[in-house]
Scaffold this motif. Structure first.
Motif, short mmCIF file in Angstrom:
data_model
loop_
_atom_site.label_atom_id
_atom_site.label_comp_id
_atom_site.label_asym_id
_atom_site.label_seq_id
_atom_site.Cartn_x
_atom_site.Cartn_y
_atom_site.Cartn_z
N PHE A 1 0.82 -1.21 0.00
CA PHE A 1 0.00 0.00 0.00
C PHE A 1 0.86 1.26 0.00
O PHE A 1 0.52 2.25 -0.65
CB PHE A 1 -0.93 0.00 1.22
N ILE A 2 1.98 1.22 0.72
CA ILE A 2 2.85 2.40 0.77
C ILE A 2 3.47 2.68 -0.60
O ILE A 2 3.45 3.81 -1.11
CB ILE A 2 3.97 2.20 1.82
N ILE A 3 4.00 1.64 -1.25
CA ILE A 3 4.64 1.81 -2.56
C ILE A 3 3.63 2.24 -3.62
O ILE A 3 3.84 3.21 -4.36
CB ILE A 3 5.35 0.50 -2.99
N ILE A 4 2.51 1.53 -3.69
CA ILE A 4 1.50 1.84 -4.71
C ILE A 4 0.86 3.20 -4.43
O ILE A 4 0.58 3.97 -5.36
CB ILE A 4 0.42 0.74 -4.76
N GLY A 5 0.65 3.50 -3.16
CA GLY A 5 0.05 4.79 -2.80
C GLY A 5 0.89 5.96 -3.25
O GLY A 5 0.38 6.93 -3.84
N PHE A 6 2.20 5.88 -3.00
CA PHE A 6 3.09 6.96 -3.43
C PHE A 6 3.18 7.04 -4.95
O PHE A 6 3.27 8.13 -5.52
CB PHE A 6 4.48 6.78 -2.82
N SER A 7 3.15 5.89 -5.62
CA SER A 7 3.23 5.91 -7.08
C SER A 7 1.99 6.58 -7.69
O SER A 7 2.10 7.34 -8.66
CB SER A 7 3.37 4.48 -7.62
N ILE A 8 0.81 6.28 -7.13
CA ILE A 8 -0.42 6.91 -7.62
C ILE A 8 -0.41 8.41 -7.37
O ILE A 8 -0.78 9.21 -8.22
CB ILE A 8 -1.65 6.26 -6.95
#
Length: 384
Positions: A309-316
């Motif tokens: 969630f942290i990685i995908i959240g920052f990418s979005i």
């Protein structure tokens, strides 16, 4: 540490006010329940001092947890299962916090209304196409008449040509059947309450559904009580539930699924939370020969999913700012590499074994995710 406020020795008692366990004047906290050993009455200053102290204490655990998650894949899970837990946040509570924040932030960027408008536009294009087909079918009546007139007026035409023209007309004559199927209303049988009660439980639901759906199409009655009264059906829970489901289904159709998908999206953090224990069970079976119990696998799953969630959240977030759509794909590759490193660190196996099990874990994840998605959609239909 200097004692201040309610921690002063002059306020300490000889027993815990919460559980009654005997205490000494040197005890700052009760060794049985953990409550502060003080008899001082609570003041506004004490209340806010302890409130901010607890925040800073959690912030310290939060800092250690995030640093370990970001830069040392698998370390936090290994240390947590080995008993080093004071400096880290609880993995289950931390996962819920991060996932809820992720879906709240991500929800700000999802344009459900735009999605609905796009679907509505495509549906309207389809409706226009059907309308044109109906118009062309109606025009075929005049075309048939012209062809018949031409046959009667034509002299010297061969019998074979007449046969081909007749076959062409017969094909056109079949087209109005399509028009009839598009416009002819479906006949629905209406049952009394006595007739409904005599039908089996499961079959009864289908009969009521078709009846209530037809009644709504004709009347657009949104009140369950008025509809059941008009149909002379009992206002029992089963009848009300079926009619309410019909209303919700019609609402999905009228809003092109917007409210339905918003409902599912808002429940995703909790749906995934209850899905992960089943995924942990599959990993437990893969690593059944390793000295880990089920709960230790579950801790590892919660930590890696939190990192997802942290990685995908920052990418979005960055993608929305920079309009670089490729960031999501890059983030997925980063997470997969992170997962591989975390598995090597936590399970302490060689590269070949880890790669094989890494691939197997991802296959199982997509299988379980597919099953979970289907069950989620089906379940949401019944509770939306």
């Amino acid at each position: 540490m200097k004692d201040t406020g309610r921690f002063l020795k002059e306020y300490r008692g000889s027993e815990c006010l919460n559980c009654g366990v005997p205490l000494d004047v040197i005890d700052r906290y009760c060794h049985n329940c953990g409550q502060i050993n003080t008899s001082k009455r609570l003041s506004l200053n004490d209340f806010f001092s302890e409130f901010f102290a607890s925040i800073f204490s959690y912030d310290s655990r939060l800092r250690h947890t995030i640093i370990a998650l970001l830069f040392k894949p698998g370390k936090i899970s290994k240390e947590y299962t080995q008993g080093k837990r004071v400096k880290y946040a609880n993995p289950f509570r931390f996962y819920l916090s991060v996932s809820i924040i992720f879906f709240i932030i991500n929800g700000l960027f999802i344009d459900f209304d735009g999605f609905r408008t796009e679907v509505e536009g495509k549906v309207n294009v389809g409706k226009d196409a059907i309308t044109e087909i109906k118009k062309s079918i109606k025009m075929d009546d005049s075309l048939k008449q012209k062809l018949n007139d031409q046959i009667l007026a034509t002299n010297g035409i061969s019998e074979s040509d007449k046969k081909e023209i007749s076959e062409g007309i017969s094909k056109i004559e079949g087209l109005p059947l399509l028009n009839d199927s598009l416009t002819k209303p479906k006949e629905v049988t209406y049952y009394s309450q006595e007739q409904i009660d005599s039908i089996g439980f499961f079959k009864r639901g289908f009969k009521l559904w078709s009846m209530y759906e037809d009644y709504y199409d004709k009347t657009e009655e949104k009140s369950t009580y008025r509809a059941l009264s008009e149909l002379k059906h009992e206002r029992n829970q089963f009848n009300k539930y079926i009619y309410h489901r019909v209303l919700k289904t019609k609402s999905i159709e009228e809003n092109y699924g917007q409210e339905f998908f918003e409902f599912i999206f808002n429940k995703l953090p909790f749906i995934i939370f209850f899905f992960l224990p089943f995924f942990a069970l599959s990993i437990w079976l893969i690593y059944i020969r390793r000295p880990f119990n089920y709960m230790e696998h579950l801790v590892f799953i919660f930590h890696t999913q939190t990192m997802f969630f942290i990685i995908i959240g920052f990418s979005i977030l960055i993608a929305k700012i920079t309009n670089i759509n490729a960031l999501f794909g890059i983030a997925m590759l980063v997470f997969l590499f992170y997962l591989y490193k975390a598995m090597r660190k936590f399970y302490n196996q060689g590269r070949i074994k880890t790669i094989v099990k890494f691939m197997l874990v991802n296959v199982l994840f997509f299988i379980l995710a597919g099953i979970g998605s289907v069950l989620t959609i089906i379940g949401s239909v019944f509770i939306f």
